[in-house]
Design a protein around this motif. Structure first.
Motif, PDB file in Angstrom:
ATOM      1  N   LEU A 223       0.871  -1.231   0.063  1.00  0.00           N
ATOM      2  CA  LEU A 223      -0.074   0.031   0.151  1.00  0.00           C
ATOM      3  C   LEU A 223       0.947   1.353   0.132  1.00  0.00           C
ATOM      4  O   LEU A 223       1.609   1.366   0.916  1.00  0.00           O
ATOM      5  CB  LEU A 223      -0.993  -0.034   1.105  1.00  0.00           C
ATOM      6  N   HIS A 224       0.560   2.218  -0.701  1.00  0.00           N
ATOM      7  CA  HIS A 224       1.201   3.478  -0.912  1.00  0.00           C
ATOM      8  C   HIS A 224       0.216   4.506  -1.239  1.00  0.00           C
ATOM      9  O   HIS A 224      -0.776   4.380  -2.063  1.00  0.00           O
ATOM     10  CB  HIS A 224       2.281   3.592  -1.858  1.00  0.00           C
ATOM     11  N   VAL A 225       0.138   5.535  -0.098  1.00  0.00           N
ATOM     12  CA  VAL A 225      -0.838   6.402  -0.264  1.00  0.00           C
ATOM     13  C   VAL A 225      -0.158   7.847  -0.207  1.00  0.00           C
ATOM     14  O   VAL A 225       1.063   8.049   0.105  1.00  0.00           O
ATOM     15  CB  VAL A 225      -1.601   6.564   1.033  1.00  0.00           C
ATOM     16  N   GLY A 276      -5.687   8.005  -9.065  1.00  0.00           N
ATOM     17  CA  GLY A 276      -4.921   9.314  -9.127  1.00  0.00           C
ATOM     18  C   GLY A 276      -4.912   9.821 -10.386  1.00  0.00           C
ATOM     19  O   GLY A 276      -6.100   9.873 -11.132  1.00  0.00           O
ATOM     20  N   SER A 277      -3.795  10.501 -10.747  1.00  0.00           N
ATOM     21  CA  SER A 277      -3.792  11.365 -11.997  1.00  0.00           C
ATOM     22  C   SER A 277      -3.729  10.605 -13.328  1.00  0.00           C
ATOM     23  O   SER A 277      -3.301   9.403 -13.354  1.00  0.00           O
ATOM     24  CB  SER A 277      -2.746  12.307 -12.019  1.00  0.00           C
ATOM     25  N   GLN A 278      -4.264  11.298 -14.704  1.00  0.00           N
ATOM     26  CA  GLN A 278      -3.988  10.411 -15.654  1.00  0.00           C
ATOM     27  C   GLN A 278      -2.609  10.186 -16.239  1.00  0.00           C
ATOM     28  O   GLN A 278      -2.254   9.292 -16.788  1.00  0.00           O
ATOM     29  CB  GLN A 278      -4.988  11.111 -16.749  1.00  0.00           C
ATOM     30  N   THR A 433     -10.624  20.579 -19.415  1.00  0.00           N
ATOM     31  CA  THR A 433      -9.356  20.063 -18.679  1.00  0.00           C
ATOM     32  C   THR A 433      -9.969  19.949 -17.119  1.00  0.00           C
ATOM     33  O   THR A 433     -10.593  20.625 -16.718  1.00  0.00           O
ATOM     34  CB  THR A 433      -8.022  21.112 -18.498  1.00  0.00           C
ATOM     35  N   GLU A 434      -9.619  18.943 -16.374  1.00  0.00           N
ATOM     36  CA  GLU A 434     -10.077  18.746 -15.047  1.00  0.00           C
ATOM     37  C   GLU A 434      -8.977  19.912 -14.077  1.00  0.00           C
ATOM     38  O   GLU A 434      -8.129  19.678 -14.192  1.00  0.00           O
ATOM     39  CB  GLU A 434      -9.717  17.327 -14.568  1.00  0.00           C
ATOM     40  N   VAL A 435     -10.010  20.527 -13.491  1.00  0.00           N
ATOM     41  CA  VAL A 435      -9.178  21.592 -12.489  1.00  0.00           C
ATOM     42  C   VAL A 435      -9.538  20.902 -11.225  1.00  0.00           C
ATOM     43  O   VAL A 435     -10.752  20.735 -10.754  1.00  0.00           O
ATOM     44  CB  VAL A 435      -9.582  22.972 -12.628  1.00  0.00           C
TER      45      VAL A 435
HETATM   46  N1  LIG Z   1     -11.291   7.809 -10.449  1.00  0.00           N
HETATM   47  C1  LIG Z   1     -11.249   7.863  -9.242  1.00  0.00           C
HETATM   48  O1  LIG Z   1     -11.662   7.145  -8.406  1.00  0.00           O
HETATM   49  C2  LIG Z   1     -10.282   9.055  -8.429  1.00  0.00           C
HETATM   50  C3  LIG Z   1     -10.528   8.986  -6.999  1.00  0.00           C
HETATM   51  C4  LIG Z   1      -9.772  10.097  -6.655  1.00  0.00           C
HETATM   52  C5  LIG Z   1      -8.907  11.029  -7.353  1.00  0.00           C
HETATM   53  N2  LIG Z   1      -8.658  10.652  -8.589  1.00  0.00           N
HETATM   54  C6  LIG Z   1      -7.877  11.418  -9.545  1.00  0.00           C
HETATM   55  O2  LIG Z   1      -6.759  11.707  -8.731  1.00  0.00           O
HETATM   56  C7  LIG Z   1      -6.135  13.159  -9.313  1.00  0.00           C
HETATM   57  C8  LIG Z   1      -5.517  13.974  -8.136  1.00  0.00           C
HETATM   58  O3  LIG Z   1      -4.663  13.463  -7.395  1.00  0.00           O
HETATM   59  P1  LIG Z   1      -3.213  13.652  -7.712  1.00  0.00           P
HETATM   60  O4  LIG Z   1      -3.021  14.573  -8.838  1.00  0.00           O
HETATM   61  O5  LIG Z   1      -2.558  14.073  -6.421  1.00  0.00           O
HETATM   62  O6  LIG Z   1      -2.694  12.302  -8.267  1.00  0.00           O
HETATM   63  P2  LIG Z   1      -1.154  11.750  -8.370  1.00  0.00           P
HETATM   64  O7  LIG Z   1      -1.388  10.797  -9.698  1.00  0.00           O
HETATM   65  O8  LIG Z   1      -0.239  12.949  -8.731  1.00  0.00           O
HETATM   66  O9  LIG Z   1      -1.011  10.883  -7.295  1.00  0.00           O
HETATM   67  C9  LIG Z   1      -1.539   9.759  -6.865  1.00  0.00           C
HETATM   68  C10 LIG Z   1      -0.619   8.776  -6.043  1.00  0.00           C
HETATM   69  O10 LIG Z   1       0.265   8.253  -7.447  1.00  0.00           O
HETATM   70  C11 LIG Z   1       1.439   8.316  -6.573  1.00  0.00           C
HETATM   71  N3  LIG Z   1       2.524   8.386  -7.455  1.00  0.00           N
HETATM   72  C12 LIG Z   1       3.158   9.521  -8.043  1.00  0.00           C
HETATM   73  N4  LIG Z   1       4.111   9.289  -9.035  1.00  0.00           N
HETATM   74  C13 LIG Z   1       4.296   8.114  -8.998  1.00  0.00           C
HETATM   75  C14 LIG Z   1       4.874   6.953  -9.707  1.00  0.00           C
HETATM   76  N5  LIG Z   1       5.780   7.558 -10.724  1.00  0.00           N
HETATM   77  N6  LIG Z   1       4.713   5.743  -9.738  1.00  0.00           N
HETATM   78  C15 LIG Z   1       3.647   5.210  -8.888  1.00  0.00           C
HETATM   79  N7  LIG Z   1       3.044   6.038  -8.062  1.00  0.00           N
HETATM   80  C16 LIG Z   1       3.166   7.398  -8.235  1.00  0.00           C
HETATM   81  C17 LIG Z   1       1.275   9.523  -5.487  1.00  0.00           C
HETATM   82  O11 LIG Z   1       2.439   9.437  -4.549  1.00  0.00           O
HETATM   83  C18 LIG Z   1       0.207   9.456  -4.983  1.00  0.00           C
HETATM   84  O12 LIG Z   1       0.072   8.410  -4.064  1.00  0.00           O
HETATM   85  C19 LIG Z   1      -7.337  13.750 -10.180  1.00  0.00           C
HETATM   86  O13 LIG Z   1      -6.869  13.614 -11.318  1.00  0.00           O
HETATM   87  C20 LIG Z   1      -8.625  12.871  -9.867  1.00  0.00           C
HETATM   88  O14 LIG Z   1      -9.732  13.112 -10.562  1.00  0.00           O
HETATM   89  C21 LIG Z   1      -9.492   9.813  -9.135  1.00  0.00           C
END
Ligand SMILES: NC(=O)c1ccc[n+]([C@@H]2O[C@H](COP(=O)([O-])OP(=O)(O)OC[C@H]3O[C@@H](n4cnc5c(N)ncnc54)[C@H](O)[C@@H]3O)[C@@H](O)[C@H]2O)c1
Length: 548
Positions: A223-225, A276-278, A433-435
């Protein structure tokens, strides 16, 4: 231990016969290592990694700034790539057949039913509920009601998987075979070593629901958060261990995302769930050779049909969808397609009035963790270059606060863009674009323009949540029939937000798309199908065998 009255203690005697409230509150969270009520620059907290059943530190730590005043208040392991060997070895030691499966250690399904029961009971205690709600608020500022909602959804999820319900998750089926003695059975098999990566915005709910799904199905997850909020997940893991989870059933890695990315490259988990992000999602898809389930960007739309009713309620729901949690929900309302009848009925003015009620003092508006103020205002200005675009409300920085500059602080904002302009190729990318903050685009359509609205939905790239606000069944069926979003609400009370434990939440239209929360989501994401064909005989006489 409850401080019960000693045997023979007389009622009314001077000695206290009941434990003090303070003592009770403390014992309710005896597994916790932080106190969210005291957590501050003056009383900082520190976090630890968990690997192979042991809590450990790392060489360097990162001091996280308090999102409300910038004071360093949490020290979190800043685990570096040259420290990951124990995590790689821990995952590599897990067999592909998992820690349990329908034929191996089936008692562990029952163990997890029991752990879930105990966790749910613990989370029912007001002190524990308050502990998690306040801890969430300290790291991902949102109103107390929003934080409490997150805790309660998590608790109900645990309640859903008590008793035999974990065992039932692994339910299979059988089919009669071709001859006597032959049967085929479909089973749910674990992946074994898996990884789970989650973002900052729901620091308890997303890790808890996905983590338990992974464990229930017999996997060992890493698990990584997001390290800005991972203190919450660590407290959850400590609670799980307190409630009977073997501590070596999962590993917890704090630190930069790049570090967990490297663990995944080296340990090659059989599956990874990423939320997380796209940008990171696409990167992981390549690095894992497609062995991923994704919950990524949410550009979520709401379409309001021509039939107007309950304008006050609908305006309130729009405000909640766009701006609760300061818009930092993947399900937040990103674009509103309002039929002109709603605009004429005063919907936009009511939305502006609702947004104006939000204030920093109760965190109904607050810091934005992944977009700075400058970046949000720059995006606003870019939209305003589109002919006919205008700020409906907001569009300014928050004032009178001490939110550090690394985070954003803006008023709830709505920018109007004419529909025909929004659809032009040179504008569409900016408009959609998602803000990830308190920000939405609003547009209006008239009679005969629904095809343009549906064209916009068709051209969007991500299909997470959606809402069709109408009580006209023909309108709703038409829009549903021509769109694909994974979690779609329809009806006059339709919303875009809401990721409870009682319905599927996740994107559609992408074979990598994951789900969260329900038995179907858990089975799909955290187990695979294995068909076992048993064929024990009787064997036919050799004289009757023919070659083909
Ligand atoms: N679809 C869903 O259910 C859902 C839920 C919550 C958030 N989101 C999306 O998350 C985004 C917001 O979060 P963010 O921008 O902080 O996301 P992010 O992608 O920057 O980070 C998400 C996670 O990825 C990890 N991470 C970063 N780089 C990594 C790598 N190279 N390898 C593995 N893990 C890595 C981060 O430490 C973090 O735990 C938004 O786009 C939002 O829509 C989606």
């Amino acid at each position: 231990m409850l401080g019960l009255a000693p045997r023979g203690a007389a009622l009314g005697s001077a000695a206290p016969v009941l434990p003090s409230l303070l003592h009770l509150a403390r014992q309710f969270t005896e597994w916790a290592t932080v106190d969210p009520k005291k957590l501050s620059g003056a009383a900082p907290a520190s976090c630890q990694n968990l690997v192979a059943g042991r809590w450990t530190g790392s060489r360097e730590s990162r001091q996280l700034p308090d999102p409300l005043n910038g004071e360093p208040f949490i020290s979190v392991p800043h685990t570096q790539v040259d420290e990951i060997t124990p995590f790689v070895e821990s995952l590599r030691a897990v067999p592909k057949s998992g820690l349990h499966n329908p034929l191996k250690n089936p008692q562990r399904y029952l163990l997890y039913g029991d752990v879930s029961f105990r966790v749910a009971a613990e989370m029912r205690k007001p002190a524990v509920e308050d502990f998690f709600a306040r801890l969430i608020q300290r790291v991902a500022p949102k109103s107390y009601d929003q934080a409490l909602g997150e805790v309660r959804v998590t608790r109900k999820f645990f309640e859903n998987f008590t008793g035999d319900q974990v065992r039932f998750l692994a339910r299979g089926f059988t089919n009669p075979g071709d001859h006597a003695g032959q049967t085929s059975s479909g089973t749910r098999w674990p992946y074994g070593p898996v990884a789970l990566i989650t973002p900052f915005n729901f620091p308890l709910e997303i890790p808890a629901l996905q983590l338990m799904g992974a464990l229930y199905m017999g996997n060992k997850p890493l698990l990584h958060v997001d390290q800005r909020v991972s203190v919450v997940a660590e407290q959850l893991v400590r609670l799980l261990a307190h409630c009977g989870m073997p501590a070596s059933d999962l590993d917890l890695l704090h630190g930069p995302g790049a570090t967990v990315g490297e663990v995944i490259k080296r340990a090659e988990p059989r599956s990874t769930l990423f939320t997380g992000s796209q940008r990171v999602a696409e990167r992981l898809a390549v690095e894992t050779h497609g062995k991923v389930f994704l919950e990524d960007a949410g550009f979520d739309w709401k379409i309001m049909g021509p039939d107007v009713s309950n304008v006050d309620y609908v305006a309130w729901q729009c405000d909640q969808d766009a701006y609760a949690c300061s818009g930092q929900k993947c399900s937040a309302q990103s674009i509103l397609f309002a039929h002109s009848n709603w605009v004429q009925a005063g919907l936009l003015n009511k939305m502006a009035a609702a947004a104006a009620q939000r204030q920093l003092s109760d965190l109904t508006i607050g810091p934005v963790l992944t977009w700075t103020t400058e970046a949000i205002l720059a995006h606003t200005n870019k939209l305003l270059q589109i002919p006919g675009a205008k700020v409906l409300f907001g569009g300014k920085p928050l004032t009178g606060h001490s939110i550090p500059a690394v985070y954003g602080a803006v008023q709830p904002t709505a920018v109007f863009v004419p529909l025909v302009e929004a659809l032009k190729p040179e504008h569409f990318g900016t408009v959609t674009t998602e803000v990830f903050g308190p920000f939405q685009v609003v547009t209006e359509y008239g009679d005969g323009q629904l095809p343009l609205v549906l064209e916009a939905c068709e051209r969007m790239t991500h299909h997470l949540t959606a809402a069709i606000v109408s009580n006209d069944i023909n309108f709703i069926q038409h829009v549903l029939a021509h769109t694909v979003n994974g979690t779609t609400y329809a009806g006059i009370r339709a919303r875009t937000t809401g990721a409870p434990q009682n319905h599927w939440f996740g994107p559609a239209g992408d074979p990598r798309g994951a789900g969260i929360g329900t038995p179907e989501a858990i089975r799909m994401v955290w187990s695979c199908h294995r068909e076992i064909i048993t064929d024990f005989g009787p064997v036919p006489p050799a004289s009757g065998l023919k070659q083909s």
